[in-house]
Scaffold this motif. Structure first.
Motif, PDB file in Angstrom:
ATOM      1  N   PHE A   1      -4.709   6.249  -1.085  1.00  0.00           N
ATOM      2  CA  PHE A   1      -3.682   5.229  -1.283  1.00  0.00           C
ATOM      3  C   PHE A   1      -3.837   4.473  -2.600  1.00  0.00           C
ATOM      4  O   PHE A   1      -4.912   4.471  -3.205  1.00  0.00           O
ATOM      5  CB  PHE A   1      -3.751   4.198  -0.142  1.00  0.00           C
ATOM      6  CG  PHE A   1      -3.357   4.743   1.202  1.00  0.00           C
ATOM      7  CD1 PHE A   1      -2.032   4.777   1.597  1.00  0.00           C
ATOM      8  CD2 PHE A   1      -4.327   5.224   2.088  1.00  0.00           C
ATOM      9  CE1 PHE A   1      -1.667   5.276   2.845  1.00  0.00           C
ATOM     10  CE2 PHE A   1      -3.967   5.724   3.339  1.00  0.00           C
ATOM     11  CZ  PHE A   1      -2.635   5.749   3.711  1.00  0.00           C
TER      12      PHE A   1
ATOM     13  N   PHE B   1       1.230   5.772  -0.943  1.00  0.00           N
ATOM     14  CA  PHE B   1       0.623   7.009  -1.432  1.00  0.00           C
ATOM     15  C   PHE B   1       1.717   7.814  -2.130  1.00  0.00           C
ATOM     16  O   PHE B   1       2.905   7.511  -1.967  1.00  0.00           O
ATOM     17  CB  PHE B   1      -0.042   7.806  -0.302  1.00  0.00           C
ATOM     18  CG  PHE B   1       0.910   8.338   0.740  1.00  0.00           C
ATOM     19  CD1 PHE B   1       1.266   7.562   1.838  1.00  0.00           C
ATOM     20  CD2 PHE B   1       1.472   9.607   0.630  1.00  0.00           C
ATOM     21  CE1 PHE B   1       2.148   8.035   2.804  1.00  0.00           C
ATOM     22  CE2 PHE B   1       2.346  10.089   1.593  1.00  0.00           C
ATOM     23  CZ  PHE B   1       2.687   9.307   2.672  1.00  0.00           C
TER      24      PHE B   1
ATOM     25  N   THR C   1      -6.130  -3.375   3.292  1.00  0.00           N
ATOM     26  CA  THR C   1      -7.026  -2.428   2.627  1.00  0.00           C
ATOM     27  C   THR C   1      -6.732  -1.048   3.203  1.00  0.00           C
ATOM     28  O   THR C   1      -5.909  -0.916   4.114  1.00  0.00           O
ATOM     29  CB  THR C   1      -8.516  -2.807   2.826  1.00  0.00           C
ATOM     30  OG1 THR C   1      -9.320  -2.031   1.931  1.00  0.00           O
ATOM     31  CG2 THR C   1      -9.017  -2.564   4.247  1.00  0.00           C
TER      32      THR C   1
ATOM     33  N   GLN D   1       5.428   6.619  -1.368  1.00  0.00           N
ATOM     34  CA  GLN D   1       5.792   6.275   0.012  1.00  0.00           C
ATOM     35  C   GLN D   1       4.995   5.034   0.400  1.00  0.00           C
ATOM     36  O   GLN D   1       3.771   5.097   0.535  1.00  0.00           O
ATOM     37  CB  GLN D   1       5.450   7.451   0.930  1.00  0.00           C
ATOM     38  CG  GLN D   1       5.511   7.149   2.413  1.00  0.00           C
ATOM     39  CD  GLN D   1       6.931   7.050   2.942  1.00  0.00           C
ATOM     40  OE1 GLN D   1       7.720   7.985   2.795  1.00  0.00           O
ATOM     41  NE2 GLN D   1       7.271   5.916   3.548  1.00  0.00           N
TER      42      GLN D   1
ATOM     43  N   THR E   1       3.502   2.372   2.848  1.00  0.00           N
ATOM     44  CA  THR E   1       3.182   2.381   4.285  1.00  0.00           C
ATOM     45  C   THR E   1       2.942   0.974   4.841  1.00  0.00           C
ATOM     46  O   THR E   1       3.047   0.779   6.041  1.00  0.00           O
ATOM     47  CB  THR E   1       1.941   3.258   4.593  1.00  0.00           C
ATOM     48  OG1 THR E   1       0.833   2.745   3.853  1.00  0.00           O
ATOM     49  CG2 THR E   1       2.170   4.712   4.220  1.00  0.00           C
ATOM     50  N   GLU E   2       2.580   0.013   3.980  1.00  0.00           N
ATOM     51  CA  GLU E   2       2.332  -1.351   4.461  1.00  0.00           C
ATOM     52  C   GLU E   2       2.646  -2.367   3.380  1.00  0.00           C
ATOM     53  O   GLU E   2       2.473  -2.097   2.196  1.00  0.00           O
ATOM     54  CB  GLU E   2       0.846  -1.545   4.824  1.00  0.00           C
ATOM     55  CG  GLU E   2       0.443  -1.033   6.183  1.00  0.00           C
ATOM     56  CD  GLU E   2      -1.070  -0.883   6.292  1.00  0.00           C
ATOM     57  OE1 GLU E   2      -1.745  -1.864   6.624  1.00  0.00           O
ATOM     58  OE2 GLU E   2      -1.563   0.229   6.025  1.00  0.00           O
TER      59      GLU E   2
ATOM     60  N   LYS F   1       0.880  -1.167   0.000  1.00  0.00           N
ATOM     61  CA  LYS F   1       0.000   0.000   0.000  1.00  0.00           C
ATOM     62  C   LYS F   1       0.916   1.215   0.000  1.00  0.00           C
ATOM     63  O   LYS F   1       1.903   1.234   0.753  1.00  0.00           O
ATOM     64  CB  LYS F   1      -0.831  -0.050   1.277  1.00  0.00           C
ATOM     65  CG  LYS F   1      -1.961   0.931   1.353  1.00  0.00           C
ATOM     66  CD  LYS F   1      -2.821   0.560   2.561  1.00  0.00           C
ATOM     67  CE  LYS F   1      -3.198   1.776   3.329  1.00  0.00           C
ATOM     68  NZ  LYS F   1      -3.822   1.439   4.617  1.00  0.00           N
TER      69      LYS F   1
END
Lengths: 191, 191
Positions: free
Chosen positions: B93, B60, B80, B68, B70-71, B58
């Motif tokens: 995202f 953005f 999700t 970047q 994030t997960e 995930k």
């Protein structure tokens, strides 16, 4: 005042009076004085705290020896170190009363027994954790993406009640600012 | 391969074959190619994804126009944008397949109906969100407290599988490093 917790549960699940009377026995109502610590670093975080009145904060002492606040909780919020609470491991955090605080606290064993005896509360806690996780996913994006000034503006818009009630130096500690830098941003916002 | 999801549910709740046969109808098995986007910024994140095979990430696009991350999610993880999924709001995202991916995906309405029809899954999702929230609370502490080098070492110790499977530039993107800085840290660790 336990009614605050009942009302919060009933936002997510329907409870009979009889069920509520059983549920409330799993909780203990406790008062803490301003600045009193509910949990200290190195302890096992044995309870989860539901705030009935007042404000809690969670912080750790960072590598520079400075208190870094990571969360606040006002009325109707839960606060604990979830990892320590679930796993019985020692916590890296402190939980402290920012104002005089009334909480309903539940110990881990009681929490697990409560869910066993009252499985309809699974939905309540699923919803609570789901919302908390959603908010924390967004927070990680903000931390990575926002300038320090943006972080302040986002916080002041989304949590205006905190700005009113929490001392400046703790807001600064939450936003990872020095108190001086926070004053500077606030001066700029007002002018 | 749907059996992977069944096995994961059964870590937390007991299911009869009949229950499982009903539950699985709420999910759709979907394959995505490497680098295919499951969700784009600006869309509503209508599904939650359970990874059966492969890796999702995930990310953005930050204010500098850089991705970047994030997960990540590997086998047996859910991914999700929970906020968009729950609230039907537009996501900030992207969710993308790092490798060819097989997922079981569930739409929001189906998720809510599933919980309504099979309330024993409330416990499963309560446990999943509880663990996810606990991990994210710790992550915020790491982000605030760890040096960039410490972040790398923590990540490589706690998630060795990711280091093996995820390309370097995506690890760098997750740790908020430049790829050059990551190479430098890796060189130092090896020497």
């Amino acid at each position: 005042m336990e009614e605050e917790l009942k009302a919060h549960l009933e936002k997510f699940v329907c409870l009979s009076n009889e069920e509520w009377e059983q549920i409330v026995t799993y909780f203990k109502r406790v008062s803490y004085r301003k600045k009193e610590n509910l949990i200290l670093e190195g302890q096992i975080c044995k309870s989860n705290f539901f705030v009935i009145k007042g404000i809690l904060r969670k912080f750790f002492i960072n590598e520079k020896g400075v208190e870094q606040t990571t969360e606040f909780a006002i009325e109707n919020w839960w606060l604990t170190d979830t990892f320590s609470f679930l796993n019985g491991s020692k916590t890296d955090f402190y939980i402290q009363a920012v104002e005089p605080v009334e909480v309903m606290q539940v110990k881990r064993e009681d929490y697990l027994n409560l869910l066993e005896e009252h499985p309809k509360l699974e939905k309540y806690f699923r919803c609570i954790y789901q919302k908390a996780f959603a908010a924390t996913q967004m927070r990680i994006k903000f931390i990575y993406n926002y300038s320090r000034e943006d972080l302040y503006h986002h916080f002041s818009t989304s949590q205006p009640e905190f700005l009113q009630r929490v001392p400046q130096y703790l807001i600064a500690s939450y936003l990872n600012f020095t108190p001086e830098y926070l004053s500077e941003i606030r001066r700029k916002s007002i002018s």
